[in-house]
Scaffold this motif. Sequence first.
Motif: not given
Length: 398
Positions: A66-69, A118, A129, A122-123, A125-126, A84
């Motif tokens: 859920r990081v970045g959500d 990580y 975050a 992940w992109d 932006s994630t 995050e």
Amino acid sequence: MAVGVGLRIGSVVSTAVLASNDPGSPDPVVIARDTVLHIDSDGTTVLGGAPHPAGEARYLSGFLGRVGDPAGVTASDGRIYRAEDSMATAIACLLHECQPLPPDGGPDGGLPAVTATYPSRWDQSTVAALRAALDYADLRHIALVSDAEAAATWYASEISETPGQLVGIFHVDDGGSTVNLVRSGVSAGKAFRFAAKSAPSPAAQLATALGAFGWLSHNLDAVVVMGDGFVARDRSHVQSIADSLAAKLGVRTLVGPGPEQTAALGAAILAAGFTPARVVKARIGLPPSYDVTDVLTGGIPRIRELEAAERARAEAAAERDRAAGAPGSPAPVPATTASDPRSGDARSDDTPSDDSSADEAFGTTVTTVTTRPSRNYSAIGAVVAVILLLAFAAVALL
């Protein structure tokens, strides 16, 4: 003796590794914890370990995905946390498990360096975050690297005899698989993600990633297979993927030292000062056959419980959405401007119709339209006028 610390937060199991790159150094220390944050009533947070029935206020899991959500992640008591921030807290707890660190064990003579990994899919932006959350938690000294780059570092340090090679990383998890290509220690490009349902064979997945860059299987020095989640607990399944890749592509294929630990070991190698590049480096001493650490703290049932609660909340929200969209409960209608189909002119009247009060109760804005008189009525009026004129003329003559 230079020491490096590698940290990895997995979906089920999190791993910390302390390792030295000096010849003759002891085997690395591996610490494994369930990926469950226990939060006591006084705010004390612990990663994994046995539940705290006396002072535990809540527990939290599932934050890795859920990081970045912006929706965050829900704890056992319904409280919502930023994923995050939860990830940063888990990293801090895992690093605390490594204490005390040698005060002069780092590559520069200070404290040992720390590298955390990580998920490779992940992109940017994630990752940003998570980086921001670590900085806010005063963990700026922790470097970040992808699972794929860390695993390729382990291979370059412990297995490869030629530096700067192209390595494929096949990472299987409960949701599917991720394929990365790492060249000279750096990801060649984006990760290729394949969902578990209707996914092509592992060989076809790797061929897709190679073809995107114009490479073939013979360009690979090796493929490292690693895992995460519950599927990684089945080492025989992970090994079967490696066997199929070796048979179909004819490439050297390895399962890292513990499907969930390979990236953490590679992160420790990076932190200790290994730089996979153009020259051969001395091996750090990590045993390639390191066994999977069994986690016996009972955290997996709590992860399952949180997953079930999350599904129940999602189903309840879906049911509320369906009820809100059912007939008889009209949604608000935006104000519009109607047009006369005969003239093409757009006209509106701000005067509400007689039933506007009922529509306004539902938040509906009613727009009425003023239209031109009908041409049929105009013609009838002209005929009547002519008849009346003739009648008046006849009366005047009499």
